[in-house]
Design an enzyme around this catalytic site. Structure first.
Site, mmCIF file in Angstrom:
data_model
loop_
_atom_site.group_PDB
_atom_site.id
_atom_site.type_symbol
_atom_site.label_atom_id
_atom_site.label_comp_id
_atom_site.label_asym_id
_atom_site.label_seq_id
_atom_site.Cartn_x
_atom_site.Cartn_y
_atom_site.Cartn_z
ATOM 1 N N GLU A 1 4.236 -13.363 109.707
ATOM 2 C CA GLU A 1 3.991 -14.781 109.456
ATOM 3 C C GLU A 1 5.304 -15.528 109.681
ATOM 4 O O GLU A 1 6.381 -14.919 109.694
ATOM 5 C CB GLU A 1 3.496 -15.027 108.027
ATOM 6 C CG GLU A 1 2.160 -14.386 107.688
ATOM 7 C CD GLU A 1 0.966 -14.973 108.429
ATOM 8 O OE1 GLU A 1 1.155 -15.905 109.235
ATOM 9 O OE2 GLU A 1 -0.145 -14.474 108.221
ATOM 10 N N CYS B 1 -3.678 -14.130 110.732
ATOM 11 C CA CYS B 1 -3.138 -12.875 111.236
ATOM 12 C C CYS B 1 -3.016 -13.019 112.736
ATOM 13 O O CYS B 1 -3.976 -12.800 113.467
ATOM 14 C CB CYS B 1 -4.044 -11.698 110.868
ATOM 15 S SG CYS B 1 -3.400 -10.118 111.442
#
Length: 219
Positions: free
Chosen positions: A101, A2
């Site tokens: 991502e 993350c």
């Protein structure tokens, strides 16, 4: 992993979790580690608090040469490694709308935005070195706990943040909850089936990009 989140709907976070006295902070659709995101916690006195803390933790170990850690692996947290053990009693939630991502080869990376299908805020579990009276710097920063990804999310990245249900988030922040019981909450994080994802503009590769289209699907 993350490494970038969207925190762009401040009023929703407080009403969703039932927090009193909303805290004014700068919204950002593209917030990276090293900045000061909004976090919710009950550190020290057990009362409801909102603060902007440093995302990234640099331990006070002599000779430590790596940079601040923005993520804490679930397996090392559950193992109570000496790196994270001192932080386990100071548990925080970082609320956000979603995270990013990247896929593809170096030099040609495509960003994806991941968000909950139900549209509710995400409540990411974290641990902090900060406590009242300390500076909000990297020595007193926080990290988000991550676990191995599964389902379709694995195609984007092999790790994902631990996003708790509303009930579990309340318990996670409870300073009276013993560490072992708090860690049990991490085994029931929201499943991969709770999320959706799509490609977004490559401009978000620059962490300074704050455009309104940052989380929008590209054609």
């Amino acid at each position: 992993m993350c490494g970038r989140v969207s925190q762009d709907s401040q009023s929703d976070y407080f009403s969703y979790i039932g927090w009193q006295n909303p805290f004014d902070y700068a919204r950002s659709p593209n917030r990276p580690p090293g900045t000061h995101p909004l976090v919710l916690h009950r550190i020290s006195d057990g009362a409801q608090h909102a603060d902007t803390l440093h995302w990234g933790y640099l331990p006070p170990w002599p000779g430590y040469k790596r940079g601040p850690a923005s993520n804490a692996r679930l397996d090392t947290v559950l193992g109570k490694s000496p790196f994270w053990r001192p932080l386990l009693g100071r548990r925080i939630i970082m609320p956000c709308d979603g995270w990013y991502e990247w896929t593809g080869p170096k030099g040609d990376r495509q960003p994806w935005y991941i968000s909950p299908k139900d549209g509710a805020p995400l409540l990411m579990a974290g641990i902090a070195a900060w406590e009242p009276g300390k500076e909000a710097d990297e020595r007193h920063g926080f990290a988000i706990i991550t676990d191995a990804a599964a389902g379709g999310l694995v195609d984007l990245h092999d790790r994902r943040p631990m996003c708790l249900t509303l009930e579990d988030a309340y318990h996670w922040m409870d300073p009276t909850l013993e560490v072992d019981y708090a860690l049990d909450l991490l085994t029931t994080a929201r499943p991969e089936s709770a999320f959706q994802w799509w490609e977004v503009t490559r401009k978000v590769g620059n962490s300074r990009y704050q455009g309104e289209d940052a989380t929008k699907p590209i054609a």
